[in-house]
Design an enzyme around this catalytic site. Structure first.
Site, PDB file in Angstrom:
ATOM      1  CB  SER A 120     -15.391   6.103  19.222  1.00  0.00           C
ATOM      2  OG  SER A 120     -14.314   6.258  20.125  1.00  0.00           O
ATOM      3  CE1 TYR A 143      -7.641   9.444  20.077  1.00  0.00           C
ATOM      4  CE2 TYR A 143      -9.438   7.886  20.405  1.00  0.00           C
ATOM      5  CZ  TYR A 143      -8.974   9.189  20.353  1.00  0.00           C
ATOM      6  OH  TYR A 143      -9.843  10.227  20.562  1.00  0.00           O
ATOM      7  CB  THR A 169      -8.021  10.457  16.462  1.00  0.00           C
ATOM      8  OG1 THR A 169      -9.370  10.321  15.997  1.00  0.00           O
ATOM      9  CG2 THR A 169      -7.909  11.749  17.252  1.00  0.00           C
ATOM     10  CE  LYS A 242     -12.638  13.589  14.418  1.00  0.00           C
ATOM     11  NZ  LYS A 242     -12.103  14.142  15.683  1.00  0.00           N
ATOM     12  CG  HIS A 266     -10.308  15.810  19.756  1.00  0.00           C
ATOM     13  ND1 HIS A 266      -9.677  14.749  19.171  1.00  0.00           N
ATOM     14  CD2 HIS A 266     -11.072  15.268  20.735  1.00  0.00           C
ATOM     15  CE1 HIS A 266     -10.010  13.628  19.782  1.00  0.00           C
ATOM     16  NE2 HIS A 266     -10.880  13.915  20.745  1.00  0.00           N
TER      17      HIS A 266
END
Length: 374
Positions: A120, A143, A169, A242, A266
């Site tokens: 992440s 992100y 994402t 995603k 999510h």
């Protein structure tokens, strides 16, 4: 900081831990209230999170007897990587909330089971050492930040560290999770998104009536399709999006140059009332028509769930919360055991449905709904 060595030594895991549900129950007892609220919480009433599981329960399997399974295996090639099985670790933030070794333990456990980890952007450890010693090479979840220059600089760090793919994402520009608010969740001192230090963050969602609303605040800085095209032009890494649930977004993602899609809501954490990821999968898979790999995230708790996802068009699946349950219970060993349980259950399901390889898994392994359950 290199990863702990693999294979993993024996650890103090209970012999009663024989399913992912066992890990979830024990993790709930071991974690403090706010940390558990963060891990288990969902948006609003949690309907979408519940439906992620219920969607798998609605499907029944069609067994086949006496199939020739000689030479059977679960291997696949995905975006340039040769994998032993189709189970990946989904991106999730702040692993040090659940174990002192954080993402390093997660990578070590996954490496023992040869499972790629999607690290992440909100990892609680620096991204560079996490890639050292990990096998297969990890992917990185990104992100797109309001500061696009910072996003590009982060991408260059990811490339230099040897990550194998980039996962953007796209479904969480803003969210409100009331379970965390009720529990008073705050990140403890010393735990935070270390790889985002220095990024200019958007304003927090407004709660007071005299403040600007969410649409005029955070969403004014949110990523758009042109940002995806710009990322595609900026890197040679395979690029996956995603958070795709509709055929329309799948088509636009392909037009923007995506090399893969991850069907995901999510985990039900950003908007309640969305369909289960599994229910959205067939429509996205039909739209893509094999042009790029389609993966699924959300609700995987059994090897039979993996089989059902593959039958409906997924090339592989990602597992999030259960890996963190394993991490909280047993560190790297717990992560490895969770993944081992899933893979073993998948192989049993393949054997019972007559599938010697992943390529043999088709919609035919599902019991036709019009015929009712066997």
């Amino acid at each position: 900081m290199a990863l702990p060595p693999s294979p993993l030594p024996p650890g103090p895991l209970s012999p009663g831990l024989v399913s992912l549900a066992d890990y979830e129950h024990l993790a709930a007892r071991r974690l403090a209230g706010p940390a558990w609220a963060y891990l288990s919480g969902a948006a609003d009433d949690g309907l979408t999170a519940q439906d992620n599981r219920a969607a798998f329960a609605r499907l029944r399997l069609r067994p086949r007897a006496l199939a020739d399974l000689r030479g059977g295996h679960t291997r696949l090639r995905l975006l340039g990587q040769d994998l032993e099985h189709p189970i990946l670790v989904a991106p999730s933030a702040y692993h040090r909330l659940f174990h002192p070794e954080g993402e390093a333990a997660t990578l070590a456990g996954a490496t023992a089971l040869r499972a790629p980890v999607v690290v992440s952007a909100q990892a609680s450890l620096p991204l560079e050492p996490l890639a050292q010693g990990a096998s297969p090479a990890p992917w990185f979840q990104l992100y797109i930040q309001p500061d696009r220059a910072f996003t590009l600089a982060l991408l260059r760090r990811v490339e230099a560290a040897g990550y194998a793919a980039l996962v953007v994402t796209v479904d969480a520009p803003v969210s409100l999770r009331q379970a965390e608010e009720r529990a008073g969740f705050r990140l403890p001192p010393g735990i935070g998104p270390v790889n985002l230090e220095g990024a200019a963050l958007p304003p927090a969602p407004a709660l007071a009536p005299h403040e600007p609303g969410i649409l005029a605040g955070p969403m004014a800085h949110a990523a758009r399709w042109e940002d995806i095209a710009a990322l595609r032009a900026a890197t040679r890494l395979p690029l996956l999006l995603k958070g795709i649930l509709t055929p329309e977004d799948a088509a636009q993602a392909l037009a923007a140059g995506a090399d893969g899609l991850i069907v995901s809501n999510h985990g039900g954490r950003v908007l309640d009332g969305l369909p289960a990821s599994l229910d959205a999968l067939p429509g996205v898979a039909r739209q893509v028509a094999g042009r790029v790999p389609v993966l699924l995230d959300g609700g995987i708790r059994r090897g039979t769930d993996v089989l059902k996802a593959l039958a409906l068009g997924a090339r592989a699946v990602l597992v999030g919360r259960p890996v963190l349950h394993g991490l909280a219970v047993g560190g790297a060993l717990g992560v490895a055991h969770v993944l081992k349980l899933l893979r073993a259950e998948l192989e049993v399901a393949m054997a019972q449905t007559g599938c010697a390889t992943l390529e043999a898994i088709t919609p035919d392994v599902l019991w036709p709904a019009k015929e009712g359950a066997p």
